[in-house]
Design an enzyme around this catalytic site. Structure first.
Site, PDB file in Angstrom:
ATOM      1  N   ASP A  38      -6.688  -2.422 -14.512  1.00 48.57           N
ATOM      2  CA  ASP A  38      -5.518  -2.233 -13.641  1.00 48.57           C
ATOM      3  C   ASP A  38      -4.609  -1.207 -14.325  1.00 48.57           C
ATOM      4  OD1 ASP A  38      -4.358  -4.415 -11.239  1.00 48.57           O
ATOM      5  OD2 ASP A  38      -2.977  -2.886 -12.008  1.00 48.57           O
ATOM      6  N   ASP A  61      -6.619   3.678 -14.105  1.00 53.87           N
ATOM      7  CA  ASP A  61      -6.141   4.120 -12.795  1.00 53.87           C
ATOM      8  C   ASP A  61      -7.378   4.507 -11.983  1.00 53.87           C
ATOM      9  OD1 ASP A  61      -5.210   5.484 -10.590  1.00 53.87           O
ATOM     10  OD2 ASP A  61      -3.708   6.634 -11.695  1.00 53.87           O
ATOM     11  N   TYR A 157      -3.585   2.793   5.716  1.00 62.41           N
ATOM     12  CA  TYR A 157      -4.208   1.570   5.186  1.00 62.41           C
ATOM     13  C   TYR A 157      -5.384   1.147   6.081  1.00 62.41           C
ATOM     14  CZ  TYR A 157      -4.567  -3.140   3.216  1.00 62.41           C
ATOM     15  OH  TYR A 157      -5.020  -4.302   2.623  1.00 62.41           O
ATOM     16  N   LYS A 161      -9.264   1.432   4.696  1.00 61.27           N
ATOM     17  CA  LYS A 161     -10.088   0.217   4.607  1.00 61.27           C
ATOM     18  C   LYS A 161     -11.300   0.329   5.536  1.00 61.27           C
ATOM     19  CE  LYS A 161      -7.802  -2.385   1.587  1.00 61.27           C
ATOM     20  NZ  LYS A 161      -8.294  -2.521   0.198  1.00 61.27           N
TER      21      LYS A 161
HETATM   22  N1  LIG Z   1      -2.865 -10.030   0.180  1.00 63.25           N
HETATM   23  C1  LIG Z   1      -3.320  -9.776   1.373  1.00 63.25           C
HETATM   24  O1  LIG Z   1      -2.829 -10.300   2.371  1.00 63.25           O
HETATM   25  C2  LIG Z   1      -4.480  -8.827   1.553  1.00 63.25           C
HETATM   26  C3  LIG Z   1      -5.126  -8.848   2.781  1.00 63.25           C
HETATM   27  C4  LIG Z   1      -6.200  -8.012   2.974  1.00 63.25           C
HETATM   28  C5  LIG Z   1      -6.624  -7.182   1.961  1.00 63.25           C
HETATM   29  N2  LIG Z   1      -5.986  -7.166   0.771  1.00 63.25           N
HETATM   30  C6  LIG Z   1      -6.523  -6.268  -0.264  1.00 63.25           C
HETATM   31  O2  LIG Z   1      -6.905  -7.027  -1.380  1.00 63.25           O
HETATM   32  C7  LIG Z   1      -6.774  -6.250  -2.564  1.00 63.25           C
HETATM   33  C8  LIG Z   1      -5.940  -7.016  -3.553  1.00 63.25           C
HETATM   34  O3  LIG Z   1      -4.717  -7.307  -2.930  1.00 63.25           O
HETATM   35  P1  LIG Z   1      -3.668  -8.342  -3.510  1.00 63.25           P
HETATM   36  O4  LIG Z   1      -3.053  -8.994  -2.368  1.00 63.25           O
HETATM   37  O5  LIG Z   1      -4.292  -9.132  -4.591  1.00 63.25           O
HETATM   38  O6  LIG Z   1      -2.594  -7.293  -4.039  1.00 63.25           O
HETATM   39  P2  LIG Z   1      -2.007  -7.036  -5.449  1.00 63.25           P
HETATM   40  O7  LIG Z   1      -0.937  -6.038  -5.271  1.00 63.25           O
HETATM   41  O8  LIG Z   1      -1.667  -8.317  -6.093  1.00 63.25           O
HETATM   42  O9  LIG Z   1      -3.249  -6.396  -6.198  1.00 63.25           O
HETATM   43  C9  LIG Z   1      -3.569  -5.062  -6.123  1.00 63.25           C
HETATM   44  C10 LIG Z   1      -3.742  -4.602  -7.545  1.00 63.25           C
HETATM   45  O10 LIG Z   1      -4.199  -3.260  -7.525  1.00 63.25           O
HETATM   46  C11 LIG Z   1      -3.546  -2.605  -8.595  1.00 63.25           C
HETATM   47  N3  LIG Z   1      -3.540  -1.171  -8.397  1.00 63.25           N
HETATM   48  C12 LIG Z   1      -2.800  -0.459  -7.516  1.00 63.25           C
HETATM   49  N4  LIG Z   1      -3.050   0.849  -7.672  1.00 63.25           N
HETATM   50  C13 LIG Z   1      -3.966   0.965  -8.672  1.00 63.25           C
HETATM   51  C14 LIG Z   1      -4.623   2.048  -9.285  1.00 63.25           C
HETATM   52  N5  LIG Z   1      -4.378   3.319  -8.910  1.00 63.25           N
HETATM   53  N6  LIG Z   1      -5.520   1.803 -10.266  1.00 63.25           N
HETATM   54  C15 LIG Z   1      -5.765   0.531 -10.657  1.00 63.25           C
HETATM   55  N7  LIG Z   1      -5.184  -0.543 -10.125  1.00 63.25           N
HETATM   56  C16 LIG Z   1      -4.283  -0.326  -9.143  1.00 63.25           C
HETATM   57  C17 LIG Z   1      -2.140  -3.184  -8.598  1.00 63.25           C
HETATM   58  O11 LIG Z   1      -1.490  -2.948  -9.829  1.00 63.25           O
HETATM   59  C18 LIG Z   1      -2.415  -4.637  -8.331  1.00 63.25           C
HETATM   60  O12 LIG Z   1      -2.592  -5.377  -9.539  1.00 63.25           O
HETATM   61  C19 LIG Z   1      -6.171  -4.937  -2.144  1.00 63.25           C
HETATM   62  O13 LIG Z   1      -7.197  -3.976  -2.029  1.00 63.25           O
HETATM   63  C20 LIG Z   1      -5.557  -5.240  -0.796  1.00 63.25           C
HETATM   64  O14 LIG Z   1      -5.505  -4.103   0.027  1.00 63.25           O
HETATM   65  C21 LIG Z   1      -4.920  -7.985   0.541  1.00 63.25           C
END
Ligand SMILES: NC(=O)c1ccc[n+]([C@@H]2O[C@H](COP(=O)([O-])OP(=O)(O)OC[C@H]3O[C@@H](n4cnc5c(N)ncnc54)[C@H](O)[C@@H]3O)[C@@H](O)[C@H]2O)c1
Length: 252
Positions: A38, A61, A157, A161
């Site tokens: 991360d 990253d 987004y 996706k």
């Molecule tokens: N929470 C929801 O409702 C939901 C629903 C559908 C999909 N998602 C997807 O699930 C995944 C995780 O989501 P989450 O809810 O756990 O969110 P989150 O924000 O807790 O986790 C996303 C992580 O990605 C990291 N990140 C962002 N940019 C980055 C980069 N350039 N390099 C490395 N790491 C990076 C962030 O620091 C964070 O820790 C995401 O892809 C999100 O789009 C989430």
């Protein structure tokens, strides 16, 4: 069905919190060596301590292709290749829904970079060693937004996706001959981070009740619900499943 990943190495991006953290902890609890990646180093260290000594934290990253190449070189050169890749880094990067006329090129491209290009770069960097070992599992985390529409109206987004789902299908065909499966988990809304907390609050009591009413199981999901689906795709039990998208959203 219980899963065991003894002897396997899993690399999880976006592992600092939310789903990625739950996935990293779940792999470690089932015997895998975990490489948690991360950009948020403090939170990543918390994940590593929750997951235990089988987990190492790496600042990465996912939009930086050169850095991914360097990490892949270190991993394959040192103590073994990655068997399981979970592309979980992503999200809306703090953006909110706006009319398309207001979206800058930078806003559009940033969401594509993390949600789509990152998954491509990681797959590109780690697939060669998977091919040599004739085993691999790639699991991409998309969203209900990639199958339908973004509830928050963020065009990039939904598009990124959907693109990531296309990449899943394409790579499943390209890599299948080497016993590498590529699958996708499409989560529904889960309160897993500050952005989703804000979205939840913004819905108000009525909106929250409506959201839950529209879910067949009448409850919100948890990060563990998402991690369980990833465990399945990564397991031996899913060895003849590839190119699939599994909605994990409580039923729509
Ligand atoms: N929470 C929801 O409702 C939901 C629903 C559908 C999909 N998602 C997807 O699930 C995944 C995780 O989501 P989450 O809810 O756990 O969110 P989150 O924000 O807790 O986790 C996303 C992580 O990605 C990291 N990140 C962002 N940019 C980055 C980069 N350039 N390099 C490395 N790491 C990076 C962030 O620091 C964070 O820790 C995401 O892809 C999100 O789009 C989430």
């Amino acid at each position: 069905m219980s899963f065991n990943f003894d002897g396997r190495t899993a690399l999880v991006t976006g592992a600092a919190h939310g789903f990625g953290r739950a996935i990293a902890v779940a792999f470690a609890a089932r015997g895998a060596r975990v490489i948690a990646c991360d950009i948020l180093e403090d939170k990543l260290a918390e994940t590593a301590s929750l997951a235990g000594e089988a987990c190492s934290a790496h600042r990465l990253d996912v939009t930086d292709r050169a850095a991914i190449g360097r990490l892949a070189g270190e991993l394959t050169g040192a103590d073994g290749a990655v068997d399981i890749l979970v592309n979980c880094a992503g999200g809306v990067l703090g953006q909110v829904g706006r009319p398309l006329e207001e979206i800058s090129q930078g806003d559009w491209e940033a969401i594509f970079a993390v949600n789509l290009s990152g998954a491509f770069y990681l797959s590109q960097a780690l697939a060669p060693a998977m091919k040599r070992r004739r085993f691999g599992r790639i699991v991409n985390i998309s969203s209900g937004a990639g199958l339908g529409i973004s509830l928050t109206g963020i065009q990039a987004y939904a598009s990124a996706k959907a693109g990531q789902i296309g990449l899943t299908r394409q790579l499943a065909h390209e890599l299948g001959a080497w016993n590498i499966t590529v699958n996708n988990v499409a989560p529904g809304f889960v309160r897993s981070n500050p952005t989703t907390e804000r979205q939840w609050e913004a819905m108000g009591e009525e909106g929250q009740a409506k959201l839950i009413q529209n879910i067949a199981l009448k409850r919100l999901g948890t990060p563990d619900d998402i991690a369980n689906a990833v465990m399945f795709f990564a397991s031996e039990a899913a060895g003849w499943i590839s190119g699939q998208v599994l909605s994990v959203d409580g039923g729509k």
